[in-house]
Write an enzyme that holds these catalytic residues in place. Structure first.
Site, PDB file in Angstrom:
ATOM      1  CG  LEU A 154      28.658  74.139  61.114  1.00 53.59           C
ATOM      2  CD1 LEU A 154      27.973  75.491  61.152  1.00 53.59           C
ATOM      3  CD2 LEU A 154      30.022  74.245  60.462  1.00 53.59           C
TER       4      LEU A 154
ATOM      5  CG  HIS B  83      41.377 104.126  64.680  1.00 55.74           C
ATOM      6  ND1 HIS B  83      41.123 103.693  63.396  1.00 55.74           N
ATOM      7  CD2 HIS B  83      42.464 104.944  64.603  1.00 55.74           C
ATOM      8  CE1 HIS B  83      42.010 104.249  62.575  1.00 55.74           C
ATOM      9  NE2 HIS B  83      42.830 104.997  63.287  1.00 55.74           N
TER      10      HIS B  83
HETATM   11  P1  NAI Z   1      30.304  70.813  51.770  1.00 56.30           P
HETATM   12  O1  NAI Z   1      28.901  70.406  51.630  1.00 56.30           O
HETATM   13  O2  NAI Z   1      30.653  72.051  52.507  1.00 56.30           O
HETATM   14  O3  NAI Z   1      30.947  70.987  50.302  1.00 56.30           O
HETATM   15  C1  NAI Z   1      30.941  69.954  49.360  1.00 56.30           C
HETATM   16  C2  NAI Z   1      31.135  70.572  47.990  1.00 56.30           C
HETATM   17  O4  NAI Z   1      31.223  69.523  47.061  1.00 56.30           O
HETATM   18  C3  NAI Z   1      29.976  71.461  47.579  1.00 56.30           C
HETATM   19  O5  NAI Z   1      30.494  72.672  47.086  1.00 56.30           O
HETATM   20  C4  NAI Z   1      29.295  70.644  46.488  1.00 56.30           C
HETATM   21  O6  NAI Z   1      28.678  71.434  45.506  1.00 56.30           O
HETATM   22  C5  NAI Z   1      30.466  69.857  45.915  1.00 56.30           C
HETATM   23  N1  NAI Z   1      30.114  68.583  45.274  1.00 56.30           N
HETATM   24  C6  NAI Z   1      29.225  67.663  45.711  1.00 56.30           C
HETATM   25  N2  NAI Z   1      29.223  66.599  44.884  1.00 56.30           N
HETATM   26  C7  NAI Z   1      30.146  66.847  43.918  1.00 56.30           C
HETATM   27  C8  NAI Z   1      30.647  66.119  42.806  1.00 56.30           C
HETATM   28  N3  NAI Z   1      30.185  64.899  42.536  1.00 56.30           N
HETATM   29  N4  NAI Z   1      31.584  66.678  42.023  1.00 56.30           N
HETATM   30  C9  NAI Z   1      32.078  67.924  42.318  1.00 56.30           C
HETATM   31  N5  NAI Z   1      31.657  68.655  43.370  1.00 56.30           N
HETATM   32  C10 NAI Z   1      30.723  68.127  44.172  1.00 56.30           C
HETATM   33  O7  NAI Z   1      31.055  69.541  52.327  1.00 56.30           O
HETATM   34  P2  NAI Z   1      32.511  69.337  52.926  1.00 56.30           P
HETATM   35  O8  NAI Z   1      33.427  70.432  52.515  1.00 56.30           O
HETATM   36  O9  NAI Z   1      32.885  67.954  52.569  1.00 56.30           O
HETATM   37  O10 NAI Z   1      32.250  69.461  54.481  1.00 56.30           O
HETATM   38  C11 NAI Z   1      31.335  68.568  55.117  1.00 56.30           C
HETATM   39  C12 NAI Z   1      30.695  69.217  56.297  1.00 56.30           C
HETATM   40  O11 NAI Z   1      31.635  69.518  57.287  1.00 56.30           O
HETATM   41  C13 NAI Z   1      30.002  70.509  55.922  1.00 56.30           C
HETATM   42  O12 NAI Z   1      28.742  70.532  56.522  1.00 56.30           O
HETATM   43  C14 NAI Z   1      30.885  71.576  56.489  1.00 56.30           C
HETATM   44  O13 NAI Z   1      30.163  72.719  56.889  1.00 56.30           O
HETATM   45  C15 NAI Z   1      31.527  70.879  57.674  1.00 56.30           C
HETATM   46  N6  NAI Z   1      32.850  71.440  57.876  1.00 56.30           N
HETATM   47  C16 NAI Z   1      32.975  72.654  58.451  1.00 56.30           C
HETATM   48  C17 NAI Z   1      34.197  73.236  58.579  1.00 56.30           C
HETATM   49  C18 NAI Z   1      34.307  74.579  59.163  1.00 56.30           C
HETATM   50  O14 NAI Z   1      33.365  75.022  59.800  1.00 56.30           O
HETATM   51  N7  NAI Z   1      35.405  75.285  58.977  1.00 56.30           N
HETATM   52  C19 NAI Z   1      35.438  72.587  58.142  1.00 56.30           C
HETATM   53  C20 NAI Z   1      35.171  71.326  57.543  1.00 56.30           C
HETATM   54  C21 NAI Z   1      33.933  70.796  57.432  1.00 56.30           C
END
Ligand code: NAI
Length: 465
Positions: free
Chosen positions: A319, A444
């Site tokens: 993050l 409120h």
């Molecule tokens: P993530 O780790 O949050 O989610 C990846 C998802 O893909 C998980 O639900 C996982 O179970 C699924 N997954 C993994 N391998 C898979 C497969 N082979 N087939 C199907 N599903 C699969 O990763 P994400 O969304 O790519 O984000 C990366 C990082 O960036 C995270 O640490 C996230 O917290 C951060 N981030 C934070 C944001 C925010 O704070 N709003 C916005 C974007 C990213």
């Protein structure tokens, strides 16, 4: 050779913030960035541009689907993707320009090029103008992370895309499969669905946003399904093949077995990995863990003395704000100050509609740790402000220590959850209790009143519960 107190590798929210704080502390700082402008993934191809697309697509969606409920007639609403992208680029440019000004103001020596640690205190920077070596007492590595690629679905930037590509489509894809229902997938999937794409998620785990409180995750899933997003949970992608019109995926559902899914584009959002490959770190003795993250101690010092690391390339949540906190704490510690990062008080937000935000631990995590907790809940459908905003989906859940009443976690699914979560972060930071949160007067009518109600509900004192 000019000598610096600190050389920072990487100009994202970890690196540039650390550089500015070090400069404030009177240090002579060099900041090395391989891809200007400063701001890293977050500002250039992450948090900020995605928020612009989310905001504009939400307004468009509301104009089409919700304005009529307010009595507003909109005919012929349309979205110019060109203008949408131009606004996104303008916001990014204004913010990244601002950081360049801050860096200049701090007399930070900005070096454009790829920095490689050659030895203790020595960084070689390869840029357009050739190779330059910079010497400093300390080095801070803040090189961030990169999207994970599936081995059988290499990114091509066109049909099989990563989050960076999905921020810059020049037209709305007719259909899109998003692999991974984590933060990136849910946010970008929401954007393109609102703009007209048919979006299907394939998620290997049984729920969306798997890191979140399970009830919050379920509530979010229901709201997103109501918006027309489709979820194939407990489903694994086995293989993929590009066709003339898009991509065909073979997926394996836990119960239904193998089937085919087809879409114009596939967004792979299965996580990010630390950008520690091809950096030559191990050659100078910097050890990585089994996930490729740089090993650091409580001072963020790596296995090589005077070389430090923070942010996505070390352990912990990936993050931007976690990286910035670590950057500040790291350089303050270098300067002899007693700084720390409270990892229990780092909020995590998914900017869908409704938003999902959490800080601290869930009751499931508490149970797994053997900590007895009490919880209190309040639903936005009983909140006057939420009703007037026409945003009643969601709830607030407070998790408190059963013995001491200390706030251990706050979980919100609902409108502007991203802004409200900080009440929980503050309470955790000051070791406050659910009772403290419950007795505090909340204006409120506000959405935040649901936080008070949920806190009161911990002791069965909620007025509207
Ligand atoms: P993530 O780790 O949050 O989610 C990846 C998802 O893909 C998980 O639900 C996982 O179970 C699924 N997954 C993994 N391998 C898979 C497969 N082979 N087939 C199907 N599903 C699969 O990763 P994400 O969304 O790519 O984000 C990366 C990082 O960036 C995270 O640490 C996230 O917290 C951060 N981030 C934070 C944001 C925010 O704070 N709003 C916005 C974007 C990213």
């Amino acid at each position: 050779m000019e000598k610096f107190d600190l050389t920072v590798l990487g100009g994202g929210p970890g690196g540039y913030v650390a550089a500015i704080r070090a400069a404030q502390l009177g240090k002579k700082v060099a900041l090395v960035e391989k891809k200007l402008p400063l701001g890293g993934t977050c500002l250039n191809v992450g948090c900020i541009p995605s928020k612009v697309l989310l905001e504009s697509s939400d307004l468009y969606h509301k104009a089409e689907k919700e304005f009529s409920k307010h009595g507003i007639t909109v005919t012929g609403a349309s979205m110019s993707i060109e203008q949408l992208m131009a606004r996104k680029n303008k916001v990014v440019k204004e913010l990244t320009d601002g950081i360049m000004i801050l860096v200049k103001k701090g007399n930070i020596h900005l070096m454009s090029g790829f920095g490689r640690i050659k030895a203790k205190g020595l960084v070689e920077v390869t840029g357009d103008g050739g190779i330059e070596t910079v010497e400093s007492q300390n080095i801070l590595i803040a090189v961030g992370s990169e999207p994970v690629e599936l081995p059988f679905l290499p990114f091509d930037g066109e049909k099989i895309v990563n989050s960076t590509d999905a921020l810059s489509f020049d037209k709305v894809p007719g259909s899109m499969i998003v692999i991974g229902a984590g933060a990136i997938g849910l946010e970008l999937g929401s954007v393109w669905k609102r703009l007209g794409s048919k979006v299907t998620f394939v998620e290997i785990l049984p729920r969306v946003a798997p890191f979140a409180d399970s009830q919050a995750s379920k509530m979010l899933e229901r709201a997103l399904i109501a918006q027309g997003l489709e979820f194939k949970l407990e489903t694994k992608v086995v293989s993929g093949e590009k066709t003339d019109s898009g991509v065909v995926l073979t997926v394996q559902d836990k119960s239904a077995g193998e089937s085919k899914l087809e879409a114009e584009k596939v967004l792979v959002a299965v996580g990010r990995r630390p950008a520690t490959r091809k950096q030559g770190l191990e050659e100078v003795g910097i050890q990585l863990d089994e996930k490729g993250r740089i090993k650091v101690d409580e001072n963020f010092e790596t296995t090589v003395p005077s070389v430090y690391a923070i942010g996505d390339c070390v352990e912990g949540a990936m993050l931007a704000h976690k990286a910035s906190e670590e950057g500040v704490a790291c350089v303050e510690k270098m300067a002899g100050l007693s700084s720390h990062v409270n990892y229990n008080a780092i909020p995590n937000v998914v900017y869908t509609e409704p938003e999902l935000a959490q800080v601290g631990i869930t009751d499931e995590e508490a149970k797994a740790k053997g900590v007895a907790v009490k919880t209190g809940k309040s639903y936005f459908k009983g909140n006057g402000r939420a009703k007037s905003l026409m945003a009643e989906d969601g709830f607030v859940k407070v998790v408190a220590d059963a013995e001491t009443d200390k706030l251990l976690g706050l979980h919100i699914v609902g409108p502007r959850a991203s802004e409200m979560i900080h009440e929980g972060a503050l309470c955790i930071e000051f070791e406050g209790t659910a009772e403290d949160m419950g007795i505090m007067c909340h204006a409120h009518p506000t959405l935040s009143e649901s936080l008070k109600e949920a806190a009161l509900a911990v002791h069965k004192k909620a007025i509207h519960g």
